[in-house]
Design an enzyme around this catalytic site. Structure first.
Site, PDB file in Angstrom:
ATOM      1  N   HIS A  69     -38.866  50.917 -40.613  1.00 18.33           N
ATOM      2  CA  HIS A  69     -40.220  50.358 -40.615  1.00 18.33           C
ATOM      3  C   HIS A  69     -41.211  51.512 -40.560  1.00 18.33           C
ATOM      4  O   HIS A  69     -41.187  52.333 -39.636  1.00 18.33           O
ATOM      5  CB  HIS A  69     -40.431  49.425 -39.417  1.00 18.33           C
ATOM      6  CG  HIS A  69     -41.784  48.769 -39.424  1.00 18.33           C
ATOM      7  ND1 HIS A  69     -42.018  47.557 -40.034  1.00 18.33           N
ATOM      8  CD2 HIS A  69     -42.981  49.171 -38.920  1.00 18.33           C
ATOM      9  CE1 HIS A  69     -43.287  47.232 -39.891  1.00 18.33           C
ATOM     10  NE2 HIS A  69     -43.897  48.201 -39.227  1.00 18.33           N
ATOM     11  N   CYS A  70     -42.059  51.597 -41.567  1.00 14.75           N
ATOM     12  CA  CYS A  70     -43.004  52.709 -41.677  1.00 14.75           C
ATOM     13  C   CYS A  70     -44.385  52.270 -41.196  1.00 14.75           C
ATOM     14  O   CYS A  70     -44.987  51.358 -41.791  1.00 14.75           O
ATOM     15  CB  CYS A  70     -43.079  53.195 -43.130  1.00 14.75           C
ATOM     16  SG  CYS A  70     -44.245  54.570 -43.362  1.00 14.75           S
ATOM     17  N   PRO A  71     -44.915  52.872 -40.137  1.00 13.31           N
ATOM     18  CA  PRO A  71     -46.252  52.483 -39.666  1.00 13.31           C
ATOM     19  C   PRO A  71     -47.365  52.878 -40.625  1.00 13.31           C
ATOM     20  O   PRO A  71     -48.446  52.275 -40.606  1.00 13.31           O
ATOM     21  CB  PRO A  71     -46.379  53.223 -38.330  1.00 13.31           C
ATOM     22  CG  PRO A  71     -45.455  54.394 -38.451  1.00 13.31           C
ATOM     23  CD  PRO A  71     -44.310  53.921 -39.303  1.00 13.31           C
ATOM     24  N   ASN A  74     -47.541  50.104 -42.878  1.00  9.46           N
ATOM     25  CA  ASN A  74     -47.561  48.854 -42.109  1.00  9.46           C
ATOM     26  C   ASN A  74     -46.562  47.849 -42.677  1.00  9.46           C
ATOM     27  O   ASN A  74     -46.841  46.651 -42.766  1.00  9.46           O
ATOM     28  CB  ASN A  74     -48.970  48.246 -42.081  1.00  9.46           C
ATOM     29  CG  ASN A  74     -49.088  47.155 -41.026  1.00  9.46           C
ATOM     30  OD1 ASN A  74     -48.423  47.211 -39.995  1.00  9.46           O
ATOM     31  ND2 ASN A  74     -49.917  46.160 -41.288  1.00  9.46           N
ATOM     32  N   ASN A  75     -45.407  48.342 -43.082  1.00  7.41           N
ATOM     33  CA  ASN A  75     -44.385  47.489 -43.676  1.00  7.41           C
ATOM     34  C   ASN A  75     -43.045  48.212 -43.593  1.00  7.41           C
ATOM     35  O   ASN A  75     -42.981  49.394 -43.256  1.00  7.41           O
ATOM     36  CB  ASN A  75     -44.722  47.171 -45.136  1.00  7.41           C
ATOM     37  CG  ASN A  75     -44.246  45.789 -45.541  1.00  7.41           C
ATOM     38  OD1 ASN A  75     -43.278  45.269 -44.985  1.00  7.41           O
ATOM     39  ND2 ASN A  75     -44.930  45.188 -46.499  1.00  7.41           N
TER      40      ASN A  75
END
Length: 353
Positions: A69-71, A74-75
């Site tokens: 999950h990549c901040p 945001n996905n």
């Protein structure tokens, strides 16, 4: 050219953000009912976890071929947007390298005739260039400071994002995800721990870097497959990886240790009242913390020197009970006399974990 870099970077960035990784349909079950025994069941999505899928706490869905999950987008990075995300990681450093070249040449050409060397000092005259004609865009002290700051940002982005690109390409060329690489490492540890003599072969590596590359990057931009069924190499079972995950989950339950809370813990990230060492050694992870009340039972599965990770048993039954998972200070708990899963005394036969 710089504008073209910008367009391509933003296109892949927003594609990775808005296209998304692709989610396992709610209530999904395999076509063959007997295959359910090879899969884990997700209580949140009320469906079985398809091969290579994992549940994301942030997205609150089971993600197909989840990498992480990549901040920044945001996905999650997964099946549908893995190519866009990787292209973004490639194009951003290339654009920053081009921008760095522009900044360096700009400062060099503008400062070339402004620098005077003395016997013991070097002076820079930022008032005006000692040449004719004067530059179209005035290059004063503020422009120099802005260019220097932008150069630092460009070089920093090149290094940071470039390293992420290298990491992503390594897993893509072996047709793995970051999570699957971790599963493979744990499989080797499990086999070595129990001395079973078995050999774990990663089933989705096609044996060729080019074939693995084409699993993610295609001319149409749409990855191969449907995200639920995946081709496997010869000699591997369709559910080889999910079977290994079930073995690791069972092993995790067997090797977990029951602890009882002896102090209250509010669940904050950096507790001040639990000691200086606990405060400064808080785990650097996005995993949650769990609040504890005196008397709570926790099944600890791993830990650090001053912190532990486990599942709090909220229901009276250990199996099938509702659990909360997260980190908690080691100072707040003490080991119970009996093991959590087998209700047997914890003796020297249990290896140090």
């Amino acid at each position: 050219v710089l504008l073209n870099w910008t367009v391509m970077i933003l296109y892949n960035y927003f594609s990775a953000m808005f296209v998304g990784p692709g989610y396992v349909p709610l209530g999904w079950t395999p076509e063959k009912t007997q295959d359910c025994m090879y899969l884990q069941y997700c209580k949140v999505c009320q469906s079985y976890k398809a091969p290579r899928s994992h549940h994301c706490r942030k997205c609150n869905r089971c993600v197909m071929k989840m990498d992480h999950h990549c901040p920044w987008i945001n996905n999650c990075c997964g099946y549908q947007n893995h190519a866009s995300f990787t292209l973004f990681l490639l194009l951003a450093p290339l654009g920053c390298i081009h921008a760095s070249f522009i900044f360096v040449m700009t400062m060099y050409t503008q400062l070339y005739n402004r620098i005077s060397f003395g016997w013991s000092s070097v002076k820079i005259d930022m008032s005006a260039a000692k040449r004719d004609p004067r530059p179209i865009i005035p290059f004063g002290l503020s422009a120099f400071a802005a260019s220097l700051f932008a150069l630092g940002l460009a070089l920093g982005t090149t290094i940071a994002v470039g390293m992420l690109f290298i990491i992503q390409m390594k897993v893509i060329l072996t047709n793995k995800t970051s999570i699957e690489s971790w599963i493979e490492e744990k499989a080797k540890d499990r086999i070595q721990y129990y001395q079973t003599g078995e050999t774990f072969v990663f089933p989705y590596d096609m044996g060729s870097k080019w074939k693995n590359f084409k699993q993610v990057f295609t001319w149409s931009g749409i990855p191969e497959g449907d995200g639920l069924d995946w081709p496997v190499r010869d000699g591997c079972h369709q559910y080889s990886l999910t079977i290994e995950q079930l073995k690791q989950k069972a092993d995790k339950r067997v090797r977990s240790v029951r602890y009882r809370a002896v102090e209250d813990y509010s669940g904050i990230c950096c507790p001040v009242t639990k000691g200086v060492k606990t405060f400064f050694t808080t785990p650097c992870t996005e995993e949650p913390r769990i609040a504890l009340s005196k008397g709570d039972l926790i099944l600890a599965t791993r830990g650090l020197k001053h912190w532990m990770y486990g599942e709090k048993i909220l229901d009276s039954a250990a199996d099938g009970g509702i659990r909360e998972r997260g980190w908690f200070p080691r100072k707040c708990v003490e080991k119970c006399q009996y093991d959590s899963e087998t209700d047997q005394p914890v003796d020297g036969e249990k290896k140090n974990r």
